[in-house]
Design a protein around this motif. Structure first.
Motif, short mmCIF file in Angstrom:
data_model
loop_
_atom_site.label_atom_id
_atom_site.label_comp_id
_atom_site.label_asym_id
_atom_site.label_seq_id
_atom_site.Cartn_x
_atom_site.Cartn_y
_atom_site.Cartn_z
N ARG A 116 38.41 45.90 40.08
CA ARG A 116 37.30 44.96 39.89
C ARG A 116 37.83 43.62 39.36
NH1 ARG A 116 31.80 45.89 39.32
NH2 ARG A 116 32.13 48.15 39.17
N ALA A 117 38.75 43.69 38.39
CA ALA A 117 39.34 42.46 37.84
C ALA A 117 40.16 41.73 38.89
CB ALA A 117 40.21 42.80 36.63
N LEU A 118 40.86 42.47 39.73
CA LEU A 118 41.66 41.88 40.80
C LEU A 118 40.77 41.14 41.80
CD1 LEU A 118 44.63 41.75 41.74
CD2 LEU A 118 44.19 43.85 43.07
N ILE A 119 39.66 41.76 42.16
CA ILE A 119 38.70 41.14 43.09
C ILE A 119 38.12 39.87 42.46
CG2 ILE A 119 36.44 41.47 44.18
CD1 ILE A 119 37.32 44.47 44.51
N GLU A 120 37.78 39.93 41.18
CA GLU A 120 37.25 38.75 40.49
C GLU A 120 38.27 37.62 40.45
OE1 GLU A 120 34.34 37.97 39.60
OE2 GLU A 120 33.39 39.91 39.96
N ALA A 121 39.54 37.97 40.30
CA ALA A 121 40.59 36.95 40.27
C ALA A 121 40.69 36.25 41.62
CB ALA A 121 41.93 37.59 39.89
N HIS A 122 40.61 37.03 42.69
CA HIS A 122 40.62 36.43 44.03
C HIS A 122 39.39 35.54 44.23
CE1 HIS A 122 44.10 38.04 46.12
NE2 HIS A 122 43.88 39.24 45.59
N ARG A 123 38.25 36.01 43.75
CA ARG A 123 37.02 35.22 43.90
C ARG A 123 37.14 33.90 43.14
NH1 ARG A 123 33.67 38.97 43.06
NH2 ARG A 123 33.20 39.31 45.25
N ALA A 124 37.72 33.95 41.94
CA ALA A 124 37.89 32.74 41.15
C ALA A 124 38.80 31.74 41.85
CB ALA A 124 38.46 33.09 39.77
N LYS A 125 39.70 32.23 42.69
CA LYS A 125 40.59 31.36 43.46
C LYS A 125 39.94 30.87 44.75
CE LYS A 125 44.40 31.34 40.97
NZ LYS A 125 45.11 30.11 40.57
N GLY A 126 38.73 31.34 45.03
CA GLY A 126 38.05 30.92 46.25
C GLY A 126 38.54 31.61 47.50
#
Length: 553
Positions: A116-126
């Motif tokens: 979940r944190a990994l997915i959020e990190a990708h989302r934060a990078k656009g």
């Protein structure tokens, strides 16, 4: 999108945090074993068996097909073909409904917090995020919606007039089929696969791992681990979900039992001082300290001073986990009462201890009796100066996403004439998600927000106050923009359907083929080999004629 603080997991996450931004970079995720622990197909099979919806003959044949596949005597195509033929005439709607039940009972608690944190990190990078899985949309869709993943590329059964035909759609999303699906997505959204990521646990995905520029084995099986070493690929393994270790069971048992131990330790105080309140205060704080220490639950608290500056008050918190009880006990420590569902009262010993500590048990199914039962809490605030702890959501949520708020806590604040203090718990589900027995070590972030003045609240303005306080939670959790996007999407769909608009209505996204281009929209699904449109046909259902097994990765 609101920037969320990402939990400090290692390796793959740090790589993403250091990565360049841009929607041209794809973050592709396998599902089973990568986003969730274990296999959704296994959970589906066990649920069917538990419901007694499979005949002995069907079960034997299913086990035989699985054995042939696992020993290499049958390919994935044969596995899916064998499963599909038993689904002929079954309605697709019934499988979407079954997928929702499966998610609630089994799959939601299997989502790796690290993933979940990994997915959020990708989302934060656009980055453009997609699930690329050999499983079916019925297994994946609820989790994708929870994780706000817009694109799902997966294997498909053929559907006509809302019913399965007994055939599969080729190419399946397996092996080279995953490469075809990923390249199709890349062509449609102008993605650069040479600079994109793919996370997988299985050597079956070697083709797509070799196709992308940033292959990332995650929880790899032995064969993939060997291949990763040969290629020099970074790999990582999560252990926060799945089968627990013996120490995890000991942690959970001792942490739960510490409630009784803490109560016993407080008896001398009660006996010598005659003060039940002082004894319960001692017991509460001691339980919070012992239980969090035993489970390895480390708290990172912001705004801790707000716990003490406005007492007595109504503490409201978002309810994610059974670990919330020990977290709140450690934070609030003294002079507190609470609300729990009536079933807890019948728990041997623990139910009685909670009652002595000032907990009121309510029947959620009977609003009238619940209101009457909470009346003593108002006296506890006004006369005894106690603070009340209550979860406006009413029950634990399946994920960190905030649920709708009920109004009981807000009426209580008006009647007692005291402020409301929001306690925002970010990730208690990392310790123990809903429906999970085990509690595991985790760092839990908590924001204690400043007290909300309720002196001018009235019952006529109640909806406004509920929305305002819930908005504070959404903002602290980093979910405000997602909530706005969801509401906009629901309103758009209702307008298109010429239906009245209702705020905060959850979107139920059933179509596996529908796409939404806006990056702010919540999970709308894009799939390889789009199925026929769904209908309301009800000739057969998943419960009337169950499949032998769903696609396994």
């Amino acid at each position: 999108m609101t920037k969320k603080k990402i939990a400090a997991y290692q390796s793959h996450l740090q790589d993403v945090l250091d990565a360049p931004e841009g929607a041209h970079i794809a973050a592709l995720f396998d599902f089973d074993g990568t986003i969730i622990a274990g296999y959704s197909a296994t959970a589906m099979l066990w649920e069917k068996i538990k419901r007694r919806e499979m005949t002995a003959e069907e079960l034997v044949e299913t086990i035989n097909v699985m054995a042939q596949y696992s020993t290499g005597n049958m390919g994935f195509s044969g596995l899916m073909t064998g499963a599909a033929k038993f689904m002929k005439g079954v309605t697709e709607d019934s499988y979407f409904e079954f997928g929702e039940e499966l998610y609630e009972k089994h799959i939601a608690r299997k989502v790796y917090p690290e993933a979940r944190a990994l997915i959020e990190a990708h989302r934060a990078k656009g980055h453009t995020i997609a699930i690329v899985s050999s499983a079916t949309i019925y297994q994946i869709e609820p989790t994708a919606r929870d994780l706000d993943i817009e694109h799902v590329l997966c294997s498909q059964y053929e559907v006509e007039n809302g019913e399965f035909t007994g055939n599969i759609i080729r190419p399946l999303c397996f092996g080279e089929g995953k490469v075809i699906a990923a390249e199709g997505l890349a062509a449609e959204y102008d993605l650069d696969l040479d600079n994109s990521y793919f996370y997988s646990d299985s050597y079956d995905d070697i083709e797509l791992l070799e196709r992308v520029g940033k292959p990332r084995p995650l929880n790899p099986n032995a064969k993939l681990r060997e291949a990763a070493r040969e290629h020099g690929w970074p790999l990582e393994k999560y252990d926060s979900r799945g089968q627990g270790k013996p120490v995890d069971y000991l942690r959970t048992i001792y942490a739960t039992g510490s409630l009784i131990g803490s109560a016993i330790a407080s008896l001398p105080i009660w006996a010598l001082t005659g003060s039940q309140r002082e004894a319960m205060n001692f017991s509460t704080g001691l339980f919070g300290d012992i239980a969090t220490a035993l489970t390895g639950c480390e708290l990172e608290v912001t705004g801790e001073e707000n716990l003490w500056t406005s007492r007595p008050c109504i503490f409201v918190f978002n309810h994610q986990s059974k670990a919330d009880v020990m977290i709140l006990a450690k934070l609030i420590r003294k002079d507190m009462g609470g609300v729990a569902k009536i079933e807890v009262r019948d728990t041997p010993v623990i139910g009685k201890l909670m009652e002595l500590a000032g907990t009121v048990f309510i029947d959620r199914a009977n609003a009238g009796s619940a209101i009457k039962a909470m009346a003593p809490l108002i006296d506890a605030v006004k006369i005894d100066g106690k603070s009340i702890v209550i979860a406006p959501e009413g029950t634990r949520t399946l994920s960190p996403k905030l649920g709708p708020f009920k109004k009981g806590a807000f009426h209580m604040a008006i009647q007692a004439g005291v402020p409301m203090v929001p306690i925002v718990i970010h990730n208690a589900g990392d310790v123990a998600p809903k429906n999970e027995f085990l509690m595991r070590p985790a760092k839990v972030r908590v924001d204690v927000l400043p007290a909300v003045d309720t002196s001018k609240w009235t019952s006529r303005t109640m909806n406004k106050h509920v929305a305002e306080v819930r908005g504070m939670f959404l903002e602290a959790l980093g979910q405000a923009e997602e909530e706005d996007a969801l509401e906009a999407l629901v309103n758009e769909e209702r307008i298109a359907a010429k239906k009245p608009v209702s705020k905060k209505t959850p979107a139920r996204k059933k179509s596996a083929a529908k796409k939404v281009d806006s990056k702010k929209m919540p999970a709308r699904k894009s799939v390889a080999n789009k199925p026929a449109s769904r209908s309301s046909s009800t000739k057969k259902s998943a419960t009337a004629k169950p499949t032998k097994m769903q696609a396994a990765e």
